[in-house]
Design a protein around this motif. Structure first.
Motif, PDB file in Angstrom:
ATOM      1  N   GLY A  80       0.805  -1.211   0.000  1.00  0.00           N
ATOM      2  CA  GLY A  80       0.000   0.000   0.000  1.00  0.00           C
ATOM      3  C   GLY A  80       0.836   1.258   0.000  1.00  0.00           C
ATOM      4  N   GLU A  81       0.170   2.393   0.172  1.00  0.00           N
ATOM      5  CA  GLU A  81       0.813   3.693   0.147  1.00  0.00           C
ATOM      6  C   GLU A  81       1.165   4.159   1.555  1.00  0.00           C
ATOM      7  OE1 GLU A  81       1.704   5.252  -2.584  1.00  0.00           O
ATOM      8  OE2 GLU A  81       0.880   3.636  -3.823  1.00  0.00           O
ATOM      9  N   ARG A  83       0.405   7.082   2.978  1.00  0.00           N
ATOM     10  CA  ARG A  83      -0.655   7.828   3.667  1.00  0.00           C
ATOM     11  C   ARG A  83      -1.514   6.936   4.548  1.00  0.00           C
ATOM     12  NH1 ARG A  83      -5.985   9.512   1.838  1.00  0.00           N
ATOM     13  NH2 ARG A  83      -6.686  11.347   2.989  1.00  0.00           N
ATOM     14  N   PRO A  84      -2.138   5.860   4.044  1.00  0.00           N
ATOM     15  CA  PRO A  84      -2.923   4.997   4.938  1.00  0.00           C
ATOM     16  C   PRO A  84      -2.063   4.323   6.000  1.00  0.00           C
ATOM     17  CG  PRO A  84      -2.788   4.047   2.730  1.00  0.00           C
ATOM     18  CD  PRO A  84      -2.289   5.450   2.632  1.00  0.00           C
ATOM     19  N   TRP A  85      -0.806   4.080   5.697  1.00  0.00           N
ATOM     20  CA  TRP A  85       0.129   3.518   6.685  1.00  0.00           C
ATOM     21  C   TRP A  85       0.229   4.453   7.887  1.00  0.00           C
ATOM     22  CZ3 TRP A  85       5.643   4.828   7.431  1.00  0.00           C
ATOM     23  CH2 TRP A  85       6.365   3.853   8.146  1.00  0.00           C
ATOM     24  N   LEU A 162     -10.424   8.354   3.331  1.00  0.00           N
ATOM     25  CA  LEU A 162      -9.732   7.189   2.809  1.00  0.00           C
ATOM     26  C   LEU A 162     -10.708   6.305   2.048  1.00  0.00           C
ATOM     27  CD1 LEU A 162      -7.593   8.176   4.885  1.00  0.00           C
ATOM     28  CD2 LEU A 162      -7.115   5.774   5.381  1.00  0.00           C
ATOM     29  N   SER A 163     -10.241   5.730   0.960  1.00  0.00           N
ATOM     30  CA  SER A 163     -11.040   4.764   0.219  1.00  0.00           C
ATOM     31  C   SER A 163     -11.137   3.465   1.013  1.00  0.00           C
ATOM     32  CB  SER A 163     -10.397   4.488  -1.140  1.00  0.00           C
ATOM     33  OG  SER A 163      -9.164   3.809  -0.967  1.00  0.00           O
ATOM     34  N   GLU A 165     -10.058   0.625   0.132  1.00  0.00           N
ATOM     35  CA  GLU A 165      -8.748  -0.026   0.048  1.00  0.00           C
ATOM     36  C   GLU A 165      -7.752   0.597   1.023  1.00  0.00           C
ATOM     37  OE1 GLU A 165      -5.306  -1.140  -3.283  1.00  0.00           O
ATOM     38  OE2 GLU A 165      -7.148  -0.086  -3.874  1.00  0.00           O
ATOM     39  N   GLU A 166      -7.773   1.913   1.130  1.00  0.00           N
ATOM     40  CA  GLU A 166      -6.858   2.594   2.043  1.00  0.00           C
ATOM     41  C   GLU A 166      -7.192   2.300   3.499  1.00  0.00           C
ATOM     42  OE1 GLU A 166      -5.465   6.580  -0.388  1.00  0.00           O
ATOM     43  OE2 GLU A 166      -7.482   6.539   0.474  1.00  0.00           O
ATOM     44  N   GLN A 169      -5.799  -1.000   4.295  1.00  0.00           N
ATOM     45  CA  GLN A 169      -4.353  -0.902   4.497  1.00  0.00           C
ATOM     46  C   GLN A 169      -4.034  -0.295   5.853  1.00  0.00           C
ATOM     47  OE1 GLN A 169      -3.052   1.409   1.144  1.00  0.00           O
ATOM     48  NE2 GLN A 169      -3.693  -0.139  -0.347  1.00  0.00           N
ATOM     49  N   ALA A 170      -4.774   0.743   6.224  1.00  0.00           N
ATOM     50  CA  ALA A 170      -4.506   1.431   7.491  1.00  0.00           C
ATOM     51  C   ALA A 170      -4.727   0.514   8.687  1.00  0.00           C
ATOM     52  CB  ALA A 170      -5.399   2.670   7.613  1.00  0.00           C
ATOM     53  N   TYR A 175     -10.267  -6.184   2.647  1.00  0.00           N
ATOM     54  CA  TYR A 175     -11.105  -5.190   1.979  1.00  0.00           C
ATOM     55  C   TYR A 175     -12.585  -5.426   2.279  1.00  0.00           C
ATOM     56  CZ  TYR A 175     -13.078  -2.500  -1.940  1.00  0.00           C
ATOM     57  OH  TYR A 175     -13.793  -1.616  -2.711  1.00  0.00           O
TER      58      TYR A 175
END
Length: 205
Positions: A80-81, A83-85, A162-163, A165-166, A169-170, A175
């Motif tokens: 993932g990215e 930001r959600p992390w 956040l989507s 998906e995000e 991830q967070a 999902y």
């Protein structure tokens, strides 16, 4: 200095460098993590402030980025990215301050009316979306009654924008679990508000 070294330095200084590449770079050059901080400190602080309060946000924002800095070696860009992390660290820290969030919700429930000219908390922002000030007390009560895990999903979506998906991830959850928790939370809030969707026009998936 070789041509390859010069090219590497130019890449390092590029303002367009991605979050994941910047985090990777910070493993060799720790000072570059400051750029991750600069990119996201504002929204992470705002999110914590809406969930808790300004004092807690001031304290916990620093803890979010300290934890992320210490664990940057473990970040896997394939999962993932950045930001959600970061929102994942923020949510984990909120879990240790549930009493603060509960007190905030209880106080809002008692107040029953949105205060003009003051900084709004997260519950007030959701109420504003449905333009139903009279529903604020009911909404606060329902948010307070939600299981912590459902509230986290709902507010990451509504406040962090956040989507699905995000959010997954967070929180490091599947999902599909995001969708089921969000559906459950929305259903409870709609019932409390007489069938009105409290997140109309809000989150995306």
């Amino acid at each position: 200095m070789t041509a390859n070294t010069r090219a590497s330095d130019l890449t390092d200084r590029s303002e367009k460098i991605s979050d994941a590449a910047l985090l990777e770079l910070s493993r060799r050059k720790p000072e570059r993590f400051g750029e991750i901080y600069d990119r996201y400190v504002g929204e992470i602080h705002a999110y914590l402030g809406r969930r808790l309060d300004r004092q807690a946000a001031d304290d916990l924002t620093a803890e979010v980025f300290l934890a992320a800095f210490r664990k940057r070696e473990a970040f896997d860009p394939q999962r993932g990215e950045v930001r959600p992390w970061l929102y994942g660290f923020a949510t984990n820290l909120i879990s240790s301050h549930r009493r603060t969030e509960t007190r905030r919700l209880a106080a809002l429930q008692r107040s029953a009316a949105v205060r003009d000219g003051t900084e709004h908390g997260h519950e007030e922002r959701v109420v504003t979306r449905v333009d139903a000030v009279s529903a604020q007390a009911r909404l606060a009560a329902e948010l307070r009654a939600l299981p912590d895990r459902d509230r986290d999903v709902l507010l990451l979506s509504a406040l962090g924008d956040l989507s699905h998906e995000e959010v997954a991830q967070a929180l490091d959850i599947p999902y599909g679990t995001v969708g089921s928790r969000l559906w459950r939370a929305r259903k409870k809030l709609r019932a409390a508000l007489g069938g009105v969707n409290p997140l109309a026009g809000g989150s995306h998936g």
